[in-house]
Design an enzyme around this catalytic site. Structure first.
Site, short mmCIF file in Angstrom:
data_model
loop_
_atom_site.label_atom_id
_atom_site.label_comp_id
_atom_site.label_asym_id
_atom_site.label_seq_id
_atom_site.Cartn_x
_atom_site.Cartn_y
_atom_site.Cartn_z
N ARG A 270 0.86 -1.18 0.00
CA ARG A 270 0.00 0.00 0.00
C ARG A 270 0.90 1.24 0.00
NH1 ARG A 270 -2.23 -3.71 3.53
NH2 ARG A 270 -4.32 -4.45 2.95
N TYR B 229 -1.47 -20.97 9.69
CA TYR B 229 -0.98 -22.08 8.86
C TYR B 229 -0.52 -21.58 7.51
CZ TYR B 229 -1.18 -25.93 5.57
OH TYR B 229 -0.89 -26.82 4.58
N LYS C 231 -2.31 -2.09 7.56
CA LYS C 231 -3.75 -1.87 7.72
C LYS C 231 -4.34 -2.84 8.72
CE LYS C 231 -8.04 -1.66 5.03
NZ LYS C 231 -8.64 -1.78 3.68
N ARG D 100 -1.43 -2.59 -6.62
CA ARG D 100 -1.88 -3.79 -5.92
C ARG D 100 -2.90 -4.54 -6.77
NH1 ARG D 100 -1.13 -4.47 -0.70
NH2 ARG D 100 -3.28 -5.08 -0.19
N HIS E 92 -3.56 -9.53 2.93
CA HIS E 92 -4.97 -9.62 3.27
C HIS E 92 -5.11 -10.60 4.43
CE1 HIS E 92 -6.31 -8.23 -0.99
NE2 HIS E 92 -5.94 -7.23 -0.19
N HIS F 234 -2.16 3.24 -5.56
CA HIS F 234 -2.79 2.06 -4.96
C HIS F 234 -3.13 1.02 -6.02
CE1 HIS F 234 -5.18 -0.23 -2.07
NE2 HIS F 234 -4.81 0.60 -1.13
#
Length: 404
Positions: A241, A368, A268, A334, A358, A331
């Site tokens: 970002r 995991y 974020k 991304r 994310h 941005h």
């Protein structure tokens, strides 16, 4: 029984004296000439006196009504003086529990919980938008109508997104007030669906491989500040970002391990994000380090190395290169990476999502996948940089054809 004529004829004396009306009601005539209504009663055998008001502000008729209300409470076993004192306490508490005070307390709580400074700054901005309308009001007395009026004022200015954010912020404050026993309901909940929902505007991004190549060639030819050019060259490779990239500091870069560890407070999702660095990304970082700028920021501001470049620097750079805000944003790199990596069909979707930082809703599953996809992310980072070089150099790129 007193009459208005009798009351108006009363004269002060050297000492205060009483003039009875009936059923415990009387006027106290003070030496200064003030006429004060009082009611006398007994509660559980104890004599008490309660002030009702000043004559003529409180008329004879109104004083008798207040006396009768007190007698009705006595008949029900209620102490009218205790009720009066409780109401006074509640009024004073309400005056000290305004929406602004509760909002400030909530923001202080957020700060103690470790929320990032940008989040706190944005929350204070939302508070300030509501402050003129309901900041002075006791939080328990704010109505849905009052809140809606304040939100619609924002809507009339065309600030539809801000109005939605302010309603959400108000809801958090009212929920906090309810949880801390200073309100009984949340008027913001009633207003769900009452505001205009603006059409979602996604960050503009170039997604066609050929046009991506044009963009990369344009960036290489950027004639502005060197650090800005390197930032624009680097961001396609790491697709962080913009805020995560522009505030980068040298201690985050591990050249030996070829990783970039972005601290949690700048992310974020408030979790540290580790980025595998391709040979191309490392080369750009080594070149940037060779400039030997003072301070710890990779991309220092123009006038001081104590601060990073501002949030608009990269977008301004793209505009200088001729790309409009409807074509490409900082941005948008991304979205570019996400789209082309997924379209390649070479990489697991979870590996791509992890590379975009994310957050996985299931914490166990997320833990995991953070480990399970690291090796794949390292290979993907190098493939992606090699792919960008091919696009930049104008090599023919074959895109996979997927069946229905």
């Amino acid at each position: 029984m007193l009459t208005t004529i009798q009351i108006n004829a009363l004269k002060p004396m050297e000492k205060a004296y009483k003039v009875a009306d009936g059923k415990g009601l009387y006027l106290l005539v003070s030496p200064s000439g003030s006429l004060l209504w009082r009611v006398k009663f007994r509660f559980h055998g104890i004599e008490k006196k309660m002030a009702l008001g000043r004559y003529p502000d409180l008329s004879l008729k109104e004083a008798r009504l207040k006396r009768d209300e007190a007698r009705e409470q006595l008949a029900e076993g209620i102490d009218p003086l205790a009720v009066r004192l409780q109401a006074k306490i509640e009024a004073e508490l309400a005056a000290r529990t305004t929406f602004r005070i509760v909002a400030d307390e909530f923001i202080e709580k957020m700060e103690r919980e470790g929320k990032a400074p940008p989040t706190l700054k944005k929350t204070r901005w939302l508070r300030d938008l509501l402050d003129p309308a309901i900041g002075h009001r006791p939080v328990a007395e704010v109505t849905a109508h009052e809140l809606l009026k304040a939100l619609q004022k924002l809507e009339r200015k065309g600030h539809h997104e801000s109005a939605l954010r302010v309603r959400s912020f108000a809801g958090r404050i009212f929920r906090y007030a309810v949880a801390t026993l200073r309100a009984q309901h949340n008027p913001a909940d009633i207003l769900r669906g009452a505001l205009i929902t603006p059409k979602v505007k996604h960050h503009a991004a170039i997604l066609e491989p050929a046009k991506v190549g044009e963009l990369l060639r344009a960036i290489d030819g950027y004639g502005g500040k060197v650090e800005t050019r390197v930032a624009l060259q680097l961001i396609p490779h790491v697709y962080l970002r913009p805020g995560e990239l522009r505030k980068a500091e040298w201690p985050e870069i591990d050249f030996d391990a070829a990783v970039w560890r972005v601290p949690a407070e700048r992310m974020k999702m408030r979790q540290m994000h580790t980025v595998p660095l391709s040979t191309q990304a490392l080369a750009l970082l080594k070149y940037l380090r060779s400039l030997e700028n003072p301070g710890t920021f990779l991309f220092p501001a123009n006038k001081t190395w104590l601060k990073p470049i501002c949030e608009n620097t990269l977008n301004v750079g793209l505009r200088r290169l001729g790309f409009t805000s409807d074509e490409m944003t900082s941005h948008g790199f991304r979205a570019m990476a996400s789209t082309l990596l997924n379209e390649s069909g070479l990489w697991h979707p979870d590996a791509i999502e992890r590379s975009l930082a994310h957050r996985e809703r299931d914490q166990v599953r997320g833990a995991y996948h953070r480990g399970a996809h690291w090796d794949e992310r390292v290979r993907m980072a190098q493939w992606w940089s090699d792919y960008l070089v091919k696009l930049r150099d104008g090599a023919e790129v074959l895109r996979p054809k997927f069946g229905t």
